[in-house]
Enzyme design. Structure first.
Site, short mmCIF file in Angstrom:
data_model
loop_
_atom_site.label_atom_id
_atom_site.label_comp_id
_atom_site.label_asym_id
_atom_site.label_seq_id
_atom_site.Cartn_x
_atom_site.Cartn_y
_atom_site.Cartn_z
N THR A 297 -24.46 23.82 -28.06
CA THR A 297 -23.45 22.83 -27.51
C THR A 297 -22.81 23.39 -26.33
OG1 THR A 297 -23.15 22.27 -29.75
CG2 THR A 297 -21.43 21.99 -28.39
N ASN B 186 -33.43 15.34 -32.41
CA ASN B 186 -32.87 15.99 -33.82
C ASN B 186 -33.12 15.04 -34.93
OD1 ASN B 186 -30.84 15.47 -31.77
ND2 ASN B 186 -29.66 15.60 -33.89
N GLN C 172 -34.68 21.65 -30.52
CA GLN C 172 -35.66 21.34 -31.83
C GLN C 172 -37.24 21.77 -31.48
OE1 GLN C 172 -34.90 20.42 -34.66
NE2 GLN C 172 -32.68 20.00 -34.35
N HIS D 274 -29.86 29.33 -34.08
CA HIS D 274 -30.05 29.31 -35.68
C HIS D 274 -30.75 27.81 -36.08
CE1 HIS D 274 -27.28 25.26 -36.12
NE2 HIS D 274 -27.16 25.93 -35.03
N CYS E 207 -24.07 16.25 -37.42
CA CYS E 207 -23.02 16.22 -36.52
C CYS E 207 -22.44 14.92 -36.77
CB CYS E 207 -23.62 16.47 -34.97
SG CYS E 207 -24.92 17.61 -35.00
C1 LIG Z 1 -28.60 21.48 -33.22
C2 LIG Z 1 -28.60 21.10 -32.02
C3 LIG Z 1 -27.55 21.11 -30.93
C4 LIG Z 1 -26.37 22.01 -31.01
O1 LIG Z 1 -26.48 23.35 -31.23
P1 LIG Z 1 -25.54 24.48 -31.76
O2 LIG Z 1 -26.18 25.96 -31.42
O3 LIG Z 1 -25.50 24.32 -33.05
O4 LIG Z 1 -24.30 24.23 -31.09
C5 LIG Z 1 -27.90 20.77 -29.71
N1 LIG Z 1 -28.90 20.06 -29.17
C6 LIG Z 1 -30.01 19.97 -30.68
C7 LIG Z 1 -31.18 18.68 -30.19
C8 LIG Z 1 -29.74 20.24 -31.74
O5 LIG Z 1 -30.66 20.05 -32.37
#
Ligand SMILES: *Cc1c(COP(=O)(O)O)cnc(C)c1O
Length: 393
Positions: free
Chosen positions: A72, A152, A180, A202, A327
């Site tokens: 993010t 995602n 992803q 993560h 989200c």
């Molecule tokens: C999960 C995700 C994010 C956000 O990542 P965080 O590390 O949780 O802030 C951004 N872009 C995509 C495509 C995601 O899947």
């Protein structure tokens, strides 16, 4: 039985990653910015090893990796940072309607503040961006193209090498959110002409709260105005004491990818096909969302017509799946990604995202197929629309 099929939301941390991180909590606890003693040097050395490992995964240089708190922040830093740095040159961004909220909400905020104009490109019925439309949207005020690698929610893989080549040819910076794809697809920032790239630990069996932004340092050099000020860490692009254990964990998570990727992809793709055929053979009025072949190997997104997705989620409380993305589940709005594919609200709200990961088994998939095979007809029996239906899929 409890089954976790939400690996696009987050993944468990690989035990090898945990092991690598542990010494950096209480033993090697130094601040990587402490230049005058071994505690600091040790931490800084570990951070540099991790930087090299993240860079190696994407074919970049270690010095071009900026640590962040997650993707993010990486997305925000890339977009806001470029727009603010290149104010003289232009103020136009090109992105797509199916991007992650971290990209879309950042673009919206810049528009509202009067600091950018944004073109949101549509996608086709499979979620693909047309590179020709990217080219056609570039003007002499365009400073950034931001198109994600893998979606995602629906798993669609965008033609980012083509888009990168186009942006480079026109002298526009190219950012991609590769959160992803990093664990399952090869990435090469050189071959793909990527100038900025967002990663999150993560989503690839690393820890939460740590990410990276690749910022091309040469040929051409991408410049950013920082969002966070104070201390001038990360060559001034991102101040703040580094999360050393998290960074070490992210480095290890990236380091493990190449040796895991082929077997992971084979494994999750096999289970995904087992899930898809199981569901589609057992139930009628289903729709597959996303591209039939150009998609994340572990992703399946299905609309169960005449079933409310939230009700289906509730009745499957021992199965972790998601309606829309994690989200957006706090709002009852239908997924912006599914709407962008042209799905009506009702069908979008009947959709479930499955994210299969390394630890899933065939027995788990069979269990989920059975459970959904029982719940969907039960919920449909309660639906007057289903009884009076005209086929929609
Ligand atoms: C999960 C995700 C994010 C956000 O990542 P965080 O590390 O949780 O802030 C951004 N872009 C995509 C495509 C995601 O899947």
């Amino acid at each position: 039985m409890r089954v976790y099929l939400d690996h696009h939301a987050t993944t468990p941390v690989d035990p090898r990653v945990v092991e690598e991180m542990l010494p950096y909590f209480s033993e090697h606890f130094g601040n990587a910015a402490s230049k005058t003693h071994p505690w600091g040097w040790e931490a800084a050395e570990a951070v540099e090893v991790a930087r090299g490992r993240v860079a190696a995964l994407i074919g970049g240089r270690g010095r071009d990796i900026v640590w962040t708190s997650g993707a993010t922040e990486s997305d925000n830093l890339a977009i806001q940072g470029v727009i603010e740095f290149y104010r003289e040159r232009g103020d136009h961004i090109i992105t797509a309607t199916t991007e992650h909220k971290a990209v879309l909400d950042c673009c919206r905020a810049l528009e509202r503040a009067g600091r950018a104009r944004v073109t949101y490109l549509p996608v086709d019925e499979n979620g693909l961006v047309d590179p020709g439309q990217v080219g056609a949207a570039i003007t002499d005020r365009t400073v950034l193209v931001s198109i994600m690698h893998v979606n995602n929610e629906i798993g669609t893989v965008q033609p980012i090498a083509e888009i990168g080549a186009l942006a480079r040819e026109r002298g526009v910076l190219f950012h991609t959110d590769a959160v992803q794809s990093a664990g399952v697809l090869p990435i090469d920032v050189e071959a793909m002409n990527i100038d900025l790239l967002s990663l999150s630990a993560h989503k690839i069996y690393g820890p939460k709260g740590v990410g990276a932004l690749y910022v091309r340092g040469q040929k051409p050099r991408a410049r950013l105005r920082p969002i966070l000020h104070g201390g001038g860490h990360e060559r001034g692009m991102r101040s703040g004491t580094l999360n050393v254990p998290g960074i070490v964990g992210m480095g290890m998570a990236c380091h493990l990818v190449p040796a895991q990727r082929d077997s992971d992809v084979l494994h999750v793709a096999g289970l995904r096909e087992r899930l898809r055929t199981g569901l589609f053979e057992g139930l009628e009025e289903l729709r597959l969302n996303g591209h039939p072949s150009k998609r994340h190997p572990g992703n399946l997104n299905v609309s169960f017509a005449f079933v409310d997705g939230e009700s289906l989620l509730m009745s499957l409380d021992e199965v972790a799946v998601s309606s829309g993305s994690a989200c957006t589940t706090s709002s009852l709005e239908p997924s912006h990604v599914l709407k962008a594919l042209g799905l009506p609200d009702g069908l979008a709200q009947s959709s479930i995202r499955f994210g299969i990961g390394r630890g899933n088994t065939a027995a788990e998939i069979d269990y989920v197929v059975d459970r959904i095979g029982a719940e969907v007809p039960r919920l449909r029996a309660l639906s007057p629309e289903f009884r009076m239906r005209a086929p929609v899929c």
